[in-house]
Structure formats: C-alpha cells, structure tokens
Design an enzyme around this catalytic site. Structure first.
Site, short mmCIF file in Angstrom:
data_model
loop_
_atom_site.label_atom_id
_atom_site.label_comp_id
_atom_site.label_asym_id
_atom_site.label_seq_id
_atom_site.Cartn_x
_atom_site.Cartn_y
_atom_site.Cartn_z
N GLU A 66 0.87 -1.19 0.00
CA GLU A 66 0.00 0.00 0.00
C GLU A 66 0.91 1.25 0.00
OE1 GLU A 66 -2.02 0.05 3.77
OE2 GLU A 66 -3.39 1.66 3.22
N LYS A 96 -9.68 1.81 -1.53
CA LYS A 96 -9.85 1.14 -0.23
C LYS A 96 -11.22 1.45 0.39
CE LYS A 96 -7.07 0.58 4.01
NZ LYS A 96 -5.83 1.09 4.66
N CYS A 100 -4.89 -3.58 2.77
CA CYS A 100 -4.58 -3.57 4.20
C CYS A 100 -5.79 -3.83 5.09
CB CYS A 100 -3.84 -2.28 4.57
SG CYS A 100 -2.86 -2.49 6.08
N VAL A 153 -0.11 -2.28 10.70
CA VAL A 153 0.44 -1.82 11.98
C VAL A 153 -0.07 -2.66 13.15
CG1 VAL A 153 0.88 0.54 11.22
CG2 VAL A 153 -1.36 -0.03 12.18
#
Ligand code: ACM
Length: 262
Positions: free
Chosen positions: A38, A108, A141, A168
């Site tokens: 990404e 997204k 993601c 993350v």
C-alpha cells in the site's frame, strides 16, 4: 503461475528513492503477478489532507508509468498502492497494470484511523481482473478486518487476492490463513517494514508479507524487519474447487436465509 511480493522500507515522501528500492530488490526477476505494498511510493503517515493531496496522482502519473515499466521488465501483471486523485477527492487506492495499460484501480473501502481525515472511502464496486487466465481481486490492508471484503471477492470469482498493505496491527497474517481457507482463495499480502514518526503518530509496520494458499497453508512468510522479495508457483485452478470434502462446499453450504448482514 509465479506470484510474489516485494516487501520494502519506504522513505516518507521520497518517491524516486522508493521506486529505486523496488527495482533493486526485484533485479532480473520474471513473474506472472507481483504485489507491492500500500502507498509504496509515498509512505503512509501524512500529517494533513493537503500533504496527502500534494502526492496524489491519476492513472497517467509517475506511479502508473513506473509500475507499467516493471510489468514490461518482469513480464508480470503488477499491483501496487498509490494516492488516487479524482476531482476534489483523494483515495487510498491500488492500481493493477500490464506492460501496456492500467487495467483498473481499487479504492480502499475500509479506511484505518486517520486515513479517514485525508482519504475519501472507496466509492467503486469490488472488481475482478482477468489476467493470464487468472481472476485477480484486490483489497488493501485494513480491508482484511472486514471478512465481507474477501468473501465478496471470492463470490465474484477471484482465484487470488492481491493485498497491498501497510500493516500496523499484529493480527492480519494469522487472519489471512482463515480468510483464505474459508473462501478457498490464494492471497498475496505485500506489507512494508520500518517506522514512520510524523506529527503525533509513530507507526511501526509489521513486515511478515505472506503468500497464503487456498487451503490455509502459508507458502511464503517474510521477515518482520527486513526488505524481502519472494515468489512461489501456484496452480490457481485449485481455488476454483470450493468443495472442502465430499459433503461440504464452502459457498453452497452457506445458509444465507439465516444471516442478517445489515
Ligand atoms: C492500514 O490499513 N494501513 C493499517
């Protein structure tokens, strides 16, 4: 089909250097499908909408040209993230390109954390791209957090999910095992590594890019803290058989009349 990922360590805002990093990692690799992370060219941790807008492109911009060049050099169809500009809106998007053209973009659908401050949520339907006798679906993601995303792509006929990521949270790699198993699809999760400290945010990206098989096997797993590339040979037709055993079919056994999806 030879599919794989490039796990990079982007430097925020250094687009040329980030392109070079991808080229250096790839070397003379030839492949059929390559997935990049990404926002691989720009970095992730913006401090304002204006900053993100300043790096936005359309499908004729530098990132599209770079990815088409990669497609030409490698023989692959390439998927990678970028900031897509459309009128007054910017999207956290990924494009899929051949050596000749941009085949499409995916915007997204599920924005994470402060992405909601800069990006508009995706406004286009999920789509399947037919390339090299393979049906490729794209998600980005945090879309993994919403199992409806990959389920919808699988129901649309995807054999393989190209999954550019800047993860993350530490859960996705494990979750993709279940996501792939229960939909009987392959996935290439292409993550980044490194640390971005910008504004009040301090993100450590979790690496561990992963190629996951239709049966839940992990075919490739990258280190958590080093740039890495890997490619595996897969038979995508295995993803077209949705029978788990003689009695269970993962699509036909669904009891949709009992599900409330609102
Ligand atoms: C993320 O969706 N990049 C966490």
């Amino acid at each position: 089909m030879k599919v794989g990922y490039i796990q990079t360590s982007p430097i925020f805002g250094e687009i040329t250097q980030n392109f070079e990093q991808v080229e250096n990692l790839l070397g003379n690799t030839k492949a059929d499908l390559i997935v990049l992370p990404e926002l691989f060219a720009t970095g992730y941790t913006f401090v304002s909408k204006e900053e993100a807008e300043s790096m936005a492109e359309n499908t004729e911009g530098a990132t599209a040209k770079f990815l088409m060049g990669l497609a030409e050099k490698t023989g692959a169809v390439v998927v990678g993230g970028f900031i897509e500009k459309d009128g007054n809106h910017i999207f956290n998007s990924s494009m899929i390109v051949s050596d000749r053209e941009v085949l499409g973009t995916y915007r997204k659908l599920h924005l994470y954390y402060k992405e909601k401050l800069w990006f508009s949520p995706g406004n286009k339907p999920l789509e399947i791209y037919e390339v090299k006798n393979t049906k490729v679906g794209i998600m980005i993601c945090f879309d993994w957090f919403f199992p409806e995303t990959i389920r919808s792509l699988a129901l649309l006929g995807a054999d393989i999910i190209a999954h550019p990521a800047n993860l993350v949270l530490p859960y996705c790699q494990n979750a993709m095992i279940t996501r792939c198993l229960i939909n009987r699809v392959f996935a290439v999760t292409s993550n980044r590594i490194g640390n971005e400290v910008r504004g009040k945010d301090n993100f450590v990206f979790t690496g561990g890019s992963q190629i996951t098989s239709y049966n839940g096997k992990v075919l490739s797993s990258a280190p958590i803290d080093k740039p890495h590339i890997d490619f595996v040979e897969i038979d995508v037709t295995q993803a077209r058989d949705k029978n788990l055993n003689k009695y269970n079919n993962v699509f036909e056994d669904r009891r949709t009349e009992f599900y409330s999806l609102e």
